[in-house]
Design an enzyme around this catalytic site. Structure first.
Site, PDB file in Angstrom:
ATOM      1  N   CYS A  66      10.326  -2.832  76.333  1.00  0.00           N
ATOM      2  CA  CYS A  66       8.887  -3.090  76.226  1.00  0.00           C
ATOM      3  C   CYS A  66       8.504  -4.542  76.510  1.00  0.00           C
ATOM      4  O   CYS A  66       7.395  -4.803  76.966  1.00  0.00           O
ATOM      5  CB  CYS A  66       8.374  -2.642  74.863  1.00  0.00           C
ATOM      6  SG  CYS A  66       8.576  -0.860  74.648  1.00  0.00           S
TER       7      CYS A  66
ATOM      8  N   HIS B 242       3.175  -6.450  70.858  1.00  0.00           N
ATOM      9  CA  HIS B 242       3.413  -5.167  71.528  1.00  0.00           C
ATOM     10  C   HIS B 242       2.854  -4.048  70.649  1.00  0.00           C
ATOM     11  O   HIS B 242       3.016  -4.055  69.431  1.00  0.00           O
ATOM     12  CB  HIS B 242       4.913  -4.986  71.765  1.00  0.00           C
ATOM     13  CG  HIS B 242       5.270  -3.619  72.231  1.00  0.00           C
ATOM     14  ND1 HIS B 242       4.598  -2.994  73.259  1.00  0.00           N
ATOM     15  CD2 HIS B 242       6.209  -2.733  71.811  1.00  0.00           C
ATOM     16  CE1 HIS B 242       5.115  -1.796  73.440  1.00  0.00           C
ATOM     17  NE2 HIS B 242       6.086  -1.605  72.576  1.00  0.00           N
TER      18      HIS B 242
ATOM     19  N   ASN C 271       1.529   3.673  72.685  1.00  0.00           N
ATOM     20  CA  ASN C 271       2.512   2.662  73.103  1.00  0.00           C
ATOM     21  C   ASN C 271       2.748   2.812  74.601  1.00  0.00           C
ATOM     22  O   ASN C 271       3.394   3.762  75.036  1.00  0.00           O
ATOM     23  CB  ASN C 271       3.808   2.894  72.315  1.00  0.00           C
ATOM     24  CG  ASN C 271       4.929   1.932  72.710  1.00  0.00           C
ATOM     25  OD1 ASN C 271       4.815   1.196  73.681  1.00  0.00           O
ATOM     26  ND2 ASN C 271       6.011   1.950  71.955  1.00  0.00           N
TER      27      ASN C 271
HETATM   28  O1  UT7 Z   1       8.122   0.207  71.866  1.00  0.00           O
HETATM   29  C1  UT7 Z   1       9.180   0.025  70.966  1.00  0.00           C
HETATM   30  C2  UT7 Z   1       9.726   1.319  70.562  1.00  0.00           C
HETATM   31  N1  UT7 Z   1       9.197   2.039  69.495  1.00  0.00           N
HETATM   32  C3  UT7 Z   1       8.900   1.611  68.251  1.00  0.00           C
HETATM   33  O2  UT7 Z   1       8.708   0.480  67.965  1.00  0.00           O
HETATM   34  C4  UT7 Z   1       8.821   2.664  67.185  1.00  0.00           C
HETATM   35  C5  UT7 Z   1       9.420   2.211  65.890  1.00  0.00           C
HETATM   36  N2  UT7 Z   1       9.415   3.218  64.853  1.00  0.00           N
HETATM   37  C6  UT7 Z   1       8.297   3.781  64.346  1.00  0.00           C
HETATM   38  O3  UT7 Z   1       7.201   3.451  64.756  1.00  0.00           O
HETATM   39  C7  UT7 Z   1       8.425   4.785  63.224  1.00  0.00           C
HETATM   40  O4  UT7 Z   1       9.755   4.792  62.751  1.00  0.00           O
HETATM   41  C8  UT7 Z   1       8.015   6.230  63.647  1.00  0.00           C
HETATM   42  C9  UT7 Z   1       6.507   6.302  63.878  1.00  0.00           C
HETATM   43  C10 UT7 Z   1       8.763   6.636  64.900  1.00  0.00           C
HETATM   44  C11 UT7 Z   1       8.366   7.230  62.542  1.00  0.00           C
HETATM   45  O5  UT7 Z   1       7.779   6.842  61.303  1.00  0.00           O
HETATM   46  P1  UT7 Z   1       8.634   6.806  59.981  1.00  0.00           P
HETATM   47  O6  UT7 Z   1       7.741   6.461  58.889  1.00  0.00           O
HETATM   48  O7  UT7 Z   1       9.827   5.919  60.217  1.00  0.00           O
HETATM   49  O8  UT7 Z   1       9.042   8.321  59.826  1.00  0.00           O
HETATM   50  P2  UT7 Z   1      10.508   8.945  59.765  1.00  0.00           P
HETATM   51  O9  UT7 Z   1      11.199   8.850  61.078  1.00  0.00           O
HETATM   52  O10 UT7 Z   1      11.203   8.430  58.543  1.00  0.00           O
HETATM   53  O11 UT7 Z   1      10.164  10.469  59.512  1.00  0.00           O
HETATM   54  C12 UT7 Z   1       9.530  10.892  58.294  1.00  0.00           C
HETATM   55  C13 UT7 Z   1       9.297  12.373  58.399  1.00  0.00           C
HETATM   56  C14 UT7 Z   1      10.530  13.157  58.823  1.00  0.00           C
HETATM   57  O12 UT7 Z   1      10.545  14.371  58.098  1.00  0.00           O
HETATM   58  P3  UT7 Z   1      11.482  14.549  56.826  1.00  0.00           P
HETATM   59  O13 UT7 Z   1      12.879  14.345  57.338  1.00  0.00           O
HETATM   60  O14 UT7 Z   1      11.070  13.489  55.849  1.00  0.00           O
HETATM   61  O15 UT7 Z   1      11.196  15.940  56.382  1.00  0.00           O
HETATM   62  C15 UT7 Z   1      10.258  13.463  60.266  1.00  0.00           C
HETATM   63  O16 UT7 Z   1      10.902  14.635  60.722  1.00  0.00           O
HETATM   64  O17 UT7 Z   1       8.287  12.644  59.371  1.00  0.00           O
HETATM   65  C16 UT7 Z   1       8.755  13.642  60.271  1.00  0.00           C
HETATM   66  N3  UT7 Z   1       8.127  13.442  61.567  1.00  0.00           N
HETATM   67  C17 UT7 Z   1       6.936  13.971  61.886  1.00  0.00           C
HETATM   68  N4  UT7 Z   1       6.095  14.780  61.197  1.00  0.00           N
HETATM   69  C18 UT7 Z   1       4.952  15.142  61.809  1.00  0.00           C
HETATM   70  C19 UT7 Z   1       8.571  12.693  62.606  1.00  0.00           C
HETATM   71  N5  UT7 Z   1       7.679  12.737  63.621  1.00  0.00           N
HETATM   72  C20 UT7 Z   1       6.653  13.539  63.195  1.00  0.00           C
HETATM   73  C21 UT7 Z   1       5.452  13.957  63.773  1.00  0.00           C
HETATM   74  N6  UT7 Z   1       4.634  14.747  63.048  1.00  0.00           N
HETATM   75  N7  UT7 Z   1       5.075  13.574  65.017  1.00  0.00           N
END
Ligand code: UT7
Length: 326
Positions: A112, A251, A281
């Site tokens: 990015c 970013h 993003n």
């Molecule tokens: O450009 C640079 C690259 N990208 C980034 O900088 C992204 C960096 N990371 C993030 O922004 C965050 O980690 C995310 C937005 C990707 C995820 O947020 P999080 O608070 O870290 O959530 P998580 O991965 O811990 O997931 C929490 C829950 C999980 O369910 P369980 O295991 O707790 O039952 C996921 O399966 O949320 C679930 N989940 C979703 N639920 C509904 C993951 N994606 C989704 C979704 N809708 N789209």
């Protein structure tokens, strides 16, 4: 010699994809996407549009803004993670599309922070005296690199392009840049197949490894840490106190990352440019698109100090502090 931005332009595709649209195709909710990422909608390129098509429009807008002809451009650098194809470089396709007959062209892949890296590299060519006018573009149709069955990535990204013309300036311009990479963290954000390590095969199709794989939490931690670390480093190097920064353009990956990073750095949200709600993003395009947005809105004033910082696949990070003058 001072180098700065003398032309600016951007383009985002017309097609708006809302969280409600994604609710229909994925096991997700508007509420989850809004609260976890801050995204309300994003733009998707049309099927017939590739990265060079978006870059072309942004580049033509930047050239118009700079009052320059395509013939005046000596070099085109495209920062992208979603090139039209593995080769030739998307920059060569852009060179042809805009008719920049006198320009050399190459792509720069740095996750990015692609535009931050490319602008830093471009500035060196001008400082060394080798080139006069350089088009530095951050452009992506990154949504094509996402797995539409993976809710952890698909909801986060959007397409777009931002272009800048770099040249010598009398006042202001880039004050300092800082670039960083830690390849030992590469596995946290990767598109594993399609290169020489894992060429296309039936196995790749089955595994869906021709799409982006991300460990969101690891990327999150790296990003919050890097926003404050590399921003402080570039400000120290430039001898610019944090309080004199007028605009902070991080970013646009996640509103929670932006807020946590700004808080850790100690910069108030009134100075922070946020576009993630509307554009998601857009990877290497996010910073030049956000810069162009505040420029077109008439918010950027001469001698404003602008701090831009990015982080992403590599893992990489980069920051530029500049004084706006145009
Ligand atoms: O450009 C640079 C690259 N990208 C980034 O900088 C992204 C960096 N990371 C993030 O922004 C965050 O980690 C995310 C937005 C990707 C995820 O947020 P999080 O608070 O870290 O959530 P998580 O991965 O811990 O997931 C929490 C829950 C999980 O369910 P369980 O295991 O707790 O039952 C996921 O399966 O949320 C679930 N989940 C979703 N639920 C509904 C993951 N994606 C989704 C979704 N809708 N789209």
């Amino acid at each position: 010699m001072k180098v700065g931005i003398v032309g600016l332009g951007s383009y985002v595709p017309e097609r708006v994809v809302t969280n409600a649209d994604l609710e229909k195709v994925l096991d997700t909710t508007d509420e989850w996407i809004r609260t976890r990422s801050g995204i309300i909608e994003r733009r998707f390129a049309r099927e017939d549009q590739a990265t060079s098509d978006l870059a072309k429009i942004a580049a033509e807008r930047a050239l118009k803004d700079a009052n320059l002809s395509p013939y005046d451009i000596d070099l085109i650098i495209v920062g992208t993670n979603s090139p039209d194809m593995l080769y030739p470089a998307t920059a060569c396709l852009v060179q042809d599309k805009i008719g920049a007959k006198n320009a050399a062209a190459f792509d720069l892949q740095a996750g990015c922070p692609g535009w931050i890296y490319a602008a830093t590299v471009g500035a060196q060519f001008i400082k060394s005296g080798m080139y006069k006018n350089i088009l530095v573009i951050g452009a992506e149709v990154i949504t094509r690199m996402m797995d539409s069955t993976d809710r952890g990535t698909y909801v986060l990204f959007g397409d777009g392009a931002g272009a800048t013309v770099l040249s010598t300036v009398e006042n202001g311009g880039f004050i300092s840049s800082e670039l960083y990479a830690d390849g030992s963290l590469a596995q946290y954000l990767t598109l594993p197949a399609g290169g020489s390590r894992k060429p296309f095969s039936e196995e790749v199709l089955k595994e869906r490894t021709y799409f982006t794989k991300m460990d969101g939490q690891e990327v999150f931690k790296f990003s919050v840490r890097e926003i404050s670390r590399i921003s402080k480093k570039v400000l120290d190097k430039a001898n610019v106190p944090l309080e004199s920064v007028d605009w902070f353009i991080p970013h646009q990956a996640n509103l929670r990352i932006i807020k946590a990073g700004a808080q850790k750095l100690g910069i108030p949200m009134e100075k922070v440019v946020v576009t993630i709600d509307k554009f998601g993003n857009s990877s290497a395009a996010s910073i030049p698109v956000a810069l162009d947005k505040i420029y077109r809105e008439g918010k950027l004033k001469n001698s404003d100090k602008v701090l831009m910082v990015s982080f992403g696949a590599g893992m990489t990070s980069g920051a530029i502090i500049m004084e706006w003058s145009k």
